[in-house]
Enzyme design. Structure first.
Site, PDB file in Angstrom:
ATOM      1  N   ALA A   9      53.427  62.351  40.343  1.00 41.81           N
ATOM      2  CA  ALA A   9      52.517  63.442  40.313  1.00 41.81           C
ATOM      3  C   ALA A   9      51.802  63.800  38.982  1.00 41.81           C
ATOM      4  O   ALA A   9      50.742  64.376  38.680  1.00 41.81           O
ATOM      5  CB  ALA A   9      53.068  64.613  40.914  1.00 41.81           C
ATOM      6  N   ALA A 111      48.385  50.379  51.039  1.00 43.81           N
ATOM      7  CA  ALA A 111      46.929  49.779  50.998  1.00 43.81           C
ATOM      8  C   ALA A 111      46.879  49.401  49.082  1.00 43.81           C
ATOM      9  O   ALA A 111      47.138  50.458  48.314  1.00 43.81           O
ATOM     10  CB  ALA A 111      46.025  50.826  51.188  1.00 43.81           C
ATOM     11  N   ASN A 113      44.349  49.111  47.790  1.00 41.42           N
ATOM     12  CA  ASN A 113      42.832  49.603  47.148  1.00 41.42           C
ATOM     13  C   ASN A 113      42.551  50.541  48.286  1.00 41.42           C
ATOM     14  O   ASN A 113      42.199  50.214  49.340  1.00 41.42           O
ATOM     15  CB  ASN A 113      42.333  48.570  46.804  1.00 41.42           C
ATOM     16  N   HIS A 141      41.247  45.141  34.838  1.00 41.08           N
ATOM     17  CA  HIS A 141      41.923  46.597  34.974  1.00 41.08           C
ATOM     18  C   HIS A 141      42.017  46.938  33.588  1.00 41.08           C
ATOM     19  O   HIS A 141      41.969  46.041  32.700  1.00 41.08           O
ATOM     20  CB  HIS A 141      42.921  46.570  35.840  1.00 41.08           C
ATOM     21  N   LYS A 145      47.770  48.887  33.155  1.00 39.70           N
ATOM     22  CA  LYS A 145      48.296  48.433  34.496  1.00 39.70           C
ATOM     23  C   LYS A 145      49.471  47.274  34.115  1.00 39.70           C
ATOM     24  O   LYS A 145      49.297  46.588  33.593  1.00 39.70           O
ATOM     25  CB  LYS A 145      47.175  47.712  35.077  1.00 39.70           C
ATOM     26  N   THR A 152      45.128  44.162  44.747  1.00 41.76           N
ATOM     27  CA  THR A 152      43.581  44.026  45.497  1.00 41.76           C
ATOM     28  C   THR A 152      43.408  42.443  45.384  1.00 41.76           C
ATOM     29  O   THR A 152      43.070  41.743  46.493  1.00 41.76           O
ATOM     30  CB  THR A 152      42.667  44.709  44.910  1.00 41.76           C
TER      31      THR A 152
END
Ligand code: NAD
Length: 232
Positions: A9, A111, A113, A141, A145, A152
């Site tokens: 978060a 997922a 992406n 990216h 990262k 993806t």
């Protein structure tokens, strides 16, 4: 009201998810999990403590490759649906998550992406690869990262014919971008998607939060939530 726990978060994606969930009329933030957050007021340092407190329908995970597998197993074992955006899960880990989701009451959507345009880019690239045999994928990216190639790019390659080569670029200033270049006799075709801000992922994340309870077992990729069988 869907009660949503956001894990990771305090991170870039987690912060955007908190805002998107708070703005949605049919869901609310029930817990924020991140060791970087101050304790108390719905904040938890780890997943186990948040799950023990209860009152959660769906967990959304945007953490890091090292923690996502254990987190997802914990959600499912606690009967909490999982929406996972964190990349870096291995095929073996995904197979285990599928088995847990099929055996228990809680479902999972994973997922790589959540951007609708990226899902379309993967679909168009898969279709193009049936007609143009040679292809390469360039994924670009931001420089923080952790994993390369991106989830993806790996998913795109898995959907395409012809084992395309993947190139990874990491630079400050970038968010998330991908080009699929296909070559034929005297012609090329370039399919490109750009996520210009993290807002691009939020409609897909909220869609998955809304639908995960009605998609039994594991749903891999956003495609089954976006497209009906008539589209395929
Ligand atoms: P980030 O580093 O900004 O945030 C990650 C947060 O997770 C940090 O605040 C960290 O403290 C927290 N964290 C780490 N381990 C934790 C744990 N066990 N429990 C709780 N919190 C934990 O990273 P980010 O840019 O927000 O990206 C997060 C992940 O999401 C990456 O894997 C990235 O590749 C992926 N991502 C996916 C999509 C998608 O559409 N699926 C889009 C963008 C990013």
């Amino acid at each position: 009201m869907i009660r949503v726990m956001v894990t990771g978060a305090a991170g870039r994606m987690g912060t955007a998810v908190l805002e998107a969930v708070a703005a949605a009329e049919d869901m609310r933030v029930a817990a924020r999990v991140d060791p970087a957050l101050p304790a108390g007021d719905g904040n938890f340092a780890d997943v186990a403590a948040a799950l023990a407190a209860g009152g959660i329908d769906v967990a959304v995970d945007f953490t890091q490759p090292a923690s996502v597998y254990a987190n997802t197993c914990a959600y499912l074992d606690a009967g909490v649906h999982a929406v996972v955006g964190t990349t870096g899960l291995t095929d073996h880990q995904i197979a285990d998550i599928r088995a847990r989701a099929e055996a228990g009451d809680a479902n999972a959507v994973i997922a790589p992406n959540f951007a609708v345009g990226a899902v379309l880019m993967m679909r168009f690239a898969a279709e193009a690869s049936r007609h143009m045999a040679s292809a390469e994928i360039i994924e670009l990216h931001h420089d923080r990262k952790l994993d390369a190639p991106s989830g993806t790019a790996l998913r795109t390659a898995a959907l395409m014919d012809g084992d395309p080569v993947i190139h990874s670029v990491r630079l400050p200033g970038l968010v998330a971008h991908q080009e699929v270049i296909l070559g034929g006799l005297g012609e090329t075709l370039t399919i490109r998607h750009d996520s210009l801000s993290r807002e691009s992922f939020m409609p897909g994340v909220l869609l998955a939060v809304r639908q995960v309870a009605t998609h039994p077992g594991l749903t891999l990729g956003l495609e089954p939530l976006l497209f009906t069988s008539e589209d395929t």
